[in-house]
Motif scaffolding. Structure first.
Motif, mmCIF file in Angstrom:
data_model
loop_
_atom_site.group_PDB
_atom_site.id
_atom_site.type_symbol
_atom_site.label_atom_id
_atom_site.label_comp_id
_atom_site.label_asym_id
_atom_site.label_seq_id
_atom_site.Cartn_x
_atom_site.Cartn_y
_atom_site.Cartn_z
ATOM 1 N N PRO A 75 -23.005 -17.217 30.939
ATOM 2 C CA PRO A 75 -22.676 -17.884 29.683
ATOM 3 C C PRO A 75 -22.779 -16.892 28.530
ATOM 4 O O PRO A 75 -23.481 -15.888 28.626
ATOM 5 C CB PRO A 75 -23.742 -18.965 29.562
ATOM 6 N N GLY A 76 -22.095 -17.169 27.466
ATOM 7 C CA GLY A 76 -22.051 -16.246 26.338
ATOM 8 C C GLY A 76 -22.795 -16.736 25.114
ATOM 9 O O GLY A 76 -23.021 -17.926 24.944
ATOM 10 N N THR A 77 -23.153 -15.771 24.290
ATOM 11 C CA THR A 77 -23.755 -16.038 22.991
ATOM 12 C C THR A 77 -22.997 -15.201 21.975
ATOM 13 O O THR A 77 -23.247 -13.988 21.878
ATOM 14 C CB THR A 77 -25.256 -15.662 22.981
ATOM 15 N N PRO A 78 -22.030 -15.775 21.271
ATOM 16 C CA PRO A 78 -21.240 -14.999 20.319
ATOM 17 C C PRO A 78 -22.123 -14.202 19.358
ATOM 18 O O PRO A 78 -23.093 -14.721 18.813
ATOM 19 C CB PRO A 78 -20.413 -16.059 19.591
ATOM 20 N N GLY A 79 -21.773 -12.926 19.209
ATOM 21 C CA GLY A 79 -22.508 -12.039 18.325
ATOM 22 C C GLY A 79 -23.628 -11.265 18.997
ATOM 23 O O GLY A 79 -24.147 -10.313 18.429
ATOM 24 N N THR A 97 -17.833 -8.658 30.578
ATOM 25 C CA THR A 97 -16.615 -7.928 30.916
ATOM 26 C C THR A 97 -15.874 -7.652 29.629
ATOM 27 O O THR A 97 -16.031 -8.359 28.639
ATOM 28 C CB THR A 97 -15.704 -8.753 31.853
ATOM 29 N N SER A 98 -15.053 -6.603 29.637
ATOM 30 C CA SER A 98 -14.259 -6.281 28.463
ATOM 31 C C SER A 98 -13.288 -7.412 28.189
ATOM 32 O O SER A 98 -12.897 -8.152 29.087
ATOM 33 C CB SER A 98 -13.486 -4.983 28.710
ATOM 34 N N SER A 99 -12.879 -7.523 26.949
ATOM 35 C CA SER A 99 -11.900 -8.548 26.604
ATOM 36 C C SER A 99 -10.477 -8.062 26.869
ATOM 37 O O SER A 99 -9.523 -8.740 26.537
ATOM 38 C CB SER A 99 -12.067 -8.958 25.138
ATOM 39 N N HIS A 100 -10.324 -6.884 27.464
ATOM 40 C CA HIS A 100 -9.016 -6.307 27.768
ATOM 41 C C HIS A 100 -8.739 -6.439 29.266
ATOM 42 O O HIS A 100 -9.648 -6.541 30.065
ATOM 43 C CB HIS A 100 -8.977 -4.830 27.370
ATOM 44 N N GLY A 101 -7.464 -6.388 29.648
ATOM 45 C CA GLY A 101 -7.090 -6.497 31.054
ATOM 46 C C GLY A 101 -7.762 -5.439 31.906
ATOM 47 O O GLY A 101 -8.364 -5.733 32.920
ATOM 48 N N LEU A 102 -7.642 -4.189 31.532
ATOM 49 C CA LEU A 102 -8.362 -3.114 32.197
ATOM 50 C C LEU A 102 -9.591 -2.847 31.367
ATOM 51 O O LEU A 102 -9.499 -2.554 30.183
ATOM 52 C CB LEU A 102 -7.511 -1.843 32.285
ATOM 53 N N GLY A 103 -10.750 -2.939 31.972
ATOM 54 C CA GLY A 103 -11.977 -2.809 31.217
ATOM 55 C C GLY A 103 -12.437 -1.378 31.030
ATOM 56 O O GLY A 103 -11.904 -0.429 31.614
ATOM 57 N N GLY A 128 -17.948 -12.057 22.089
ATOM 58 C CA GLY A 128 -17.053 -12.730 21.165
ATOM 59 C C GLY A 128 -16.990 -14.224 21.401
ATOM 60 O O GLY A 128 -17.389 -14.721 22.454
ATOM 61 N N ALA A 129 -16.451 -14.927 20.417
ATOM 62 C CA ALA A 129 -16.275 -16.378 20.515
ATOM 63 C C ALA A 129 -14.807 -16.757 20.499
ATOM 64 O O ALA A 129 -14.384 -17.664 21.191
ATOM 65 C CB ALA A 129 -16.995 -17.075 19.367
ATOM 66 N N GLU A 130 -14.012 -16.034 19.701
ATOM 67 C CA GLU A 130 -12.617 -16.401 19.484
ATOM 68 C C GLU A 130 -11.716 -15.207 19.789
ATOM 69 O O GLU A 130 -11.919 -14.130 19.244
ATOM 70 C CB GLU A 130 -12.425 -16.848 18.035
ATOM 71 N N SER A 138 -15.176 -14.202 13.894
ATOM 72 C CA SER A 138 -15.982 -15.414 13.770
ATOM 73 C C SER A 138 -17.274 -15.037 13.042
ATOM 74 O O SER A 138 -17.673 -13.867 13.040
ATOM 75 C CB SER A 138 -16.281 -16.001 15.147
ATOM 76 N N PRO A 139 -17.945 -15.984 12.405
ATOM 77 C CA PRO A 139 -19.157 -15.658 11.652
ATOM 78 C C PRO A 139 -20.224 -14.939 12.487
ATOM 79 O O PRO A 139 -20.840 -13.979 12.010
ATOM 80 C CB PRO A 139 -19.657 -17.020 11.155
ATOM 81 N N ALA A 140 -20.459 -15.363 13.710
ATOM 82 C CA ALA A 140 -21.493 -14.738 14.543
ATOM 83 C C ALA A 140 -21.149 -13.285 14.868
ATOM 84 O O ALA A 140 -22.024 -12.412 14.854
ATOM 85 C CB ALA A 140 -21.686 -15.534 15.835
ATOM 86 N N VAL A 141 -19.890 -13.017 15.144
ATOM 87 C CA VAL A 141 -19.475 -11.653 15.469
ATOM 88 C C VAL A 141 -19.460 -10.794 14.206
ATOM 89 O O VAL A 141 -19.893 -9.637 14.223
ATOM 90 C CB VAL A 141 -18.119 -11.652 16.206
ATOM 91 N N ALA A 142 -19.001 -11.353 13.091
ATOM 92 C CA ALA A 142 -19.010 -10.612 11.827
ATOM 93 C C ALA A 142 -20.430 -10.190 11.460
ATOM 94 O O ALA A 142 -20.647 -9.091 10.933
ATOM 95 C CB ALA A 142 -18.396 -11.458 10.714
#
Length: 168
Positions: A75-79, A97-103, A128-130, A138-142
């Motif tokens: 599970p994730g926790t944004p930020g 994992t990376s948010s890209h196809g190839l990590g 990330g969240a979004e 998103s506020p948490a990542v910012a």
């Protein structure tokens, strides 16, 4: 080949996919801060879309490479920020994992096989969240941008380089 002994700081992502732009946002913040407090003259700041070949080219010959990327965790926790260090050819296996196809893992393995790893590689992965199309984090990542920028400045300072006296 790029000059030996330099420091490469690479923000990975896509600023038009919301939180996937966190790497670029951290690099923008580092550039702003460098106007007041210059980084060592052998420090390169670059952004990248995550393509493994581009990453290898950006960190080629670096003594220290620091990479910032968005990550998905389950599970994730944004930020939430994960710091991963590759020393002596070993990298910890993250729960993200990376948010890209190839990590980033694929880029590291390719660099290892080709003998193109930097002497030291530090990865900051920000959950990330979004990731839909759009701009802005998103506020948490910012909220993670400033602490990650500060941490990277610390990595550079610990690498044995003092900031330059003049503008960068």
């Amino acid at each position: 080949m790029r000059r030996r002994g330099r420091i490469a700081v690479i923000g990975v992502g896509n600023e038009f996919r919301r939180d996937d732009g966190v790497g670029w946002a951290v690099l923008a913040r580092l550039r702003e801060r460098a106007e007041e407090r210059a980084l060592p003259p052998d420090t390169d700041l670059a952004t990248c879309d995550g393509d493994p070949g581009r990453l290898l080219g950006l960190w080629e010959g670096a003594r220290l490479a620091v990479v910032v990327d968005a990550a998905h965790a389950h599970p994730g926790t944004p930020g939430r920020v994960h710091r991963l260090a590759l020393d002596a050819g070993l990298v910890a296996q993250p729960s993200t994992t990376s948010s890209h196809g190839l990590g980033l893992g694929e880029a590291v393995e390719l660099a290892r096989v080709l003998g193109m790893l930097p002497e030291r590689l530090i990865v900051y992965a920000v959950e990330g969240a979004e990731s839909e199309f759009g701009t802005g984090l998103s506020p948490a990542v910012a909220a993670a941008v400033e602490p990650v920028a500060t941490a990277i400045e610390g990595e550079i300072a610990r690498s044995g380089h003092a900031p330059a006296g003049g503008q960068r």
